[in-house]
Design a protein around this motif. Structure first.
Motif, mmCIF file in Angstrom:
data_model
loop_
_atom_site.group_PDB
_atom_site.id
_atom_site.type_symbol
_atom_site.label_atom_id
_atom_site.label_comp_id
_atom_site.label_asym_id
_atom_site.label_seq_id
_atom_site.Cartn_x
_atom_site.Cartn_y
_atom_site.Cartn_z
ATOM 1 N N THR A 214 -8.737 1.027 4.651
ATOM 2 C CA THR A 214 -9.123 2.501 5.272
ATOM 3 C C THR A 214 -8.254 2.800 6.505
ATOM 4 O O THR A 214 -8.071 1.473 7.149
ATOM 5 C CB THR A 214 -10.595 2.120 5.960
ATOM 6 N N SER B 91 -13.157 -7.974 2.492
ATOM 7 C CA SER B 91 -13.947 -7.546 3.633
ATOM 8 C C SER B 91 -12.733 -6.568 4.427
ATOM 9 O O SER B 91 -11.489 -7.123 4.666
ATOM 10 C CB SER B 91 -14.432 -8.278 4.616
ATOM 11 N N LYS C 153 -16.615 0.799 -2.662
ATOM 12 C CA LYS C 153 -16.874 0.489 -1.350
ATOM 13 C C LYS C 153 -18.166 0.292 -0.654
ATOM 14 O O LYS C 153 -18.994 1.398 -0.968
ATOM 15 C CB LYS C 153 -15.982 1.443 -0.501
ATOM 16 N N TYR C 154 -18.331 -0.541 0.402
ATOM 17 C CA TYR C 154 -19.564 -0.578 1.097
ATOM 18 C C TYR C 154 -19.489 -0.515 2.382
ATOM 19 O O TYR C 154 -18.904 -1.442 3.064
ATOM 20 C CB TYR C 154 -20.497 -1.927 0.598
ATOM 21 N N PRO C 155 -19.796 0.555 3.030
ATOM 22 C CA PRO C 155 -19.437 0.842 4.632
ATOM 23 C C PRO C 155 -20.696 0.235 5.283
ATOM 24 O O PRO C 155 -21.686 -0.229 4.844
ATOM 25 C CB PRO C 155 -19.276 2.254 4.657
ATOM 26 N N LYS C 156 -20.485 0.014 6.854
ATOM 27 C CA LYS C 156 -21.433 -0.287 7.711
ATOM 28 C C LYS C 156 -22.063 -1.556 7.526
ATOM 29 O O LYS C 156 -23.227 -1.476 7.390
ATOM 30 C CB LYS C 156 -22.419 0.953 7.885
ATOM 31 N N ILE C 157 -21.369 -2.941 7.076
ATOM 32 C CA ILE C 157 -21.895 -3.793 6.651
ATOM 33 C C ILE C 157 -22.305 -4.732 7.749
ATOM 34 O O ILE C 157 -22.817 -5.798 7.551
ATOM 35 C CB ILE C 157 -21.183 -4.604 5.635
ATOM 36 N N THR D 35 -12.979 -1.809 9.977
ATOM 37 C CA THR D 35 -13.878 -0.471 9.610
ATOM 38 C C THR D 35 -15.232 -1.304 9.082
ATOM 39 O O THR D 35 -15.865 -0.196 8.573
ATOM 40 C CB THR D 35 -13.035 0.268 8.604
ATOM 41 N N ASN D 36 -15.363 -2.527 8.957
ATOM 42 C CA ASN D 36 -16.739 -2.934 8.777
ATOM 43 C C ASN D 36 -17.351 -2.661 7.352
ATOM 44 O O ASN D 36 -18.220 -2.042 6.926
ATOM 45 C CB ASN D 36 -17.850 -2.350 9.859
ATOM 46 N N GLU D 37 -16.346 -2.851 6.455
ATOM 47 C CA GLU D 37 -16.554 -2.591 4.948
ATOM 48 C C GLU D 37 -16.554 -3.929 4.018
ATOM 49 O O GLU D 37 -15.806 -4.961 4.545
ATOM 50 C CB GLU D 37 -15.583 -1.578 4.625
ATOM 51 N N TRP E 296 -15.450 -4.235 -0.074
ATOM 52 C CA TRP E 296 -14.813 -3.604 -1.061
ATOM 53 C C TRP E 296 -14.882 -4.611 -2.577
ATOM 54 O O TRP E 296 -14.490 -5.768 -2.317
ATOM 55 C CB TRP E 296 -13.354 -3.099 -0.957
#
Length: 424
Positions: A167, A196, A221-225, A200-202, A204
């Protein structure tokens, strides 16, 4: 097919000699004798050795590795010119013949452990932090800080297969895009790679897809982890991916069997209001010791090992230890966990009994004792002592030192048995 043609195809004789054989009247008996003699000379230079008995030790300061034999507990050969190995890691080919070295300067090197030489070498980025090999052994993935993202290469030729950019964050003064740093790259079942994004705190998941010979890598993608995932691991059965969080207390967990459930946070309070100590060296999550369904986890900024039930993902005990733990390494049978420590206590090793949660042995092998590895069945513990330029080998039952030999600034120790383990 003529005998000379067979010789040429087998590669037993150099091309110049093969050409001579093809143009000379010879007796089959004489030629056979010549082949055997030449083959014997080749074997003398590169003696047959079992790949399952080999290992690699990183020479941190010299940009080199030492190939070792675990049965004889001795070094076999040194391979140089491998770049910046200040944060190096290693994976192995399925047949255990090749080691892939990931250097901090972006270098990716394929080493032939039987020929004691570099097979292929490339510079694939400006700053990298580790890598992984796919389940089928076909692809090598490298995680990069600069530029952020992962690159996937053919394990055979090191040719680029895919370039997955992280990102974007911003544009610098030279109008170049800055991308998030990638950490915690592991291989997962199904020929997937999971990693990870620190900035950007994700999390993938890169999945290999082949439809009608149309090959591509699709990314979920998994955001705000959670804030600043700094490292990660995958459990030995390949089901759970766990990222440690530097920016907040707790861990982020992704169930790879049920990706639709998304990421959830676990142990959110384990370090809340407790990080009062300066952190001299961050624990590596791959240093988690998995013993049965319990994990023995170095606590960030504490003089503790946490015991976690991996079925409920809850902490069940705290074990006080000598200093800030860096690696907690489980003996293969799960009966012991060996722990080393960050500066200024990095001259000490402690051994924990996993039934009683008690420290049962403590010793001081030397300053900067920072990396440990068990042989596959656990009959030996290998330990690098950087400031003494020495590798030591111990019997984990009697704690007796079995061997010691010199290696320049030894660091990570990697045995070829890792070729058949997930996430290593």
């Amino acid at each position: 097919m003529s005998l000379s043609t067979t010789v040429k195809q087998l590669g037993l004789i150099p091309k110049s000699v093969t050409k001579y054989v093809q143009n000379t009247i010879y007796s089959p008996l004489l030629l056979t004798f010549f082949i055997i003699s030449l083959s014997a000379c080749q074997l003398q230079n590169h003696q047959l050795r079992p790949t399952g008995d080999l290992g690699v030790i990183i020479g941190r300061a010299t940009g080199s590795i030492q190939i070792v034999n675990t049965t004889q507990q001795e070094p076999l050969a040194k391979v140089d010119k491998l770049g910046d190995l200040s944060h190096a890691s290693v994976v192995f080919s399925r047949d255990q013949r090749y080691a892939y070295i990931f250097a901090r300067d972006g270098g990716l090197t394929k080493i032939d452990l039987l020929q004691d030489r570099i097979d292929h070498r490339i510079i694939q980025s400006g700053n990298s932090i580790g890598g992984a090999i796919s389940q089928n052994g076909k692809w090598i993935a490298v995680s990069n800080y600069t530029p952020g993202g992962i690159k996937i290469f053919s394990a055979d030729t090191l040719e680029l297969v895919a370039d997955i950019t992280a990102t974007p964050l911003s544009t610098n003064t030279e109008k170049k895009v800055i991308y998030s740093k990638v950490v915690g790259l592991v291989d997962a079942p199904g020929n997937r790679f999971v990693f990870s994004l620190f900035d950007t705190n994700e999390i993938w998941v890169a999945d290999y897809i082949n439809h009608d010979n149309n090959e591509e890598w699709k990314v979920k993608k998994y955001p705000k982890i959670g804030k600043q995932p700094y490292d990660a691991l995958i459990t030995p059965n390949g089901r759970y991916y766990i990222a440690g969080l530097f920016g907040e207390s707790g861990f982020a967990l992704l169930d790879l069997w049920h990706l639709e459930k998304g990421v959830k946070q676990i142990l959110p309070n384990y370090n809340k209001n407790k990080r009062t100590l300066p952190v001299y060296k961050m624990p590596h999550l791959e240093g988690w010791a998995m013993a049965g369904h319990y994990a023995f986890v170095p606590a960030v900024g504490q003089h503790n090992i946490l015991v976690i039930d991996t079925e409920r993902w809850q902490q069940i005990a705290t074990i006080p230890v000598h200093g800030q733990p860096v690696f907690a390494v489980a003996r293969p049978d799960g009966r012991q966990v060996w722990v080393n420590f960050a500066y200024p206590n990095n001259n000490t090793i402690q051994v924990i009994n996993t039934e009683t949660y008690q420290v049962v042995h403590q010793f001081m092998p030397g300053q900067a004792a920072l990396h440990m590895s068990f042989t596959p069945k656990g009959e030996q513990l290998w330990l690098s002592v950087r400031d003494s330029n020495e590798v030591q080998v111990y019997d984990p039952t009697t704690f007796k030192k079995l061997a010691a030999f010199s290696v320049d600034s030894p660091s990570g120790i990697f045995f070829t048995s890792r070729a058949h383990q997930i996430g290593l």
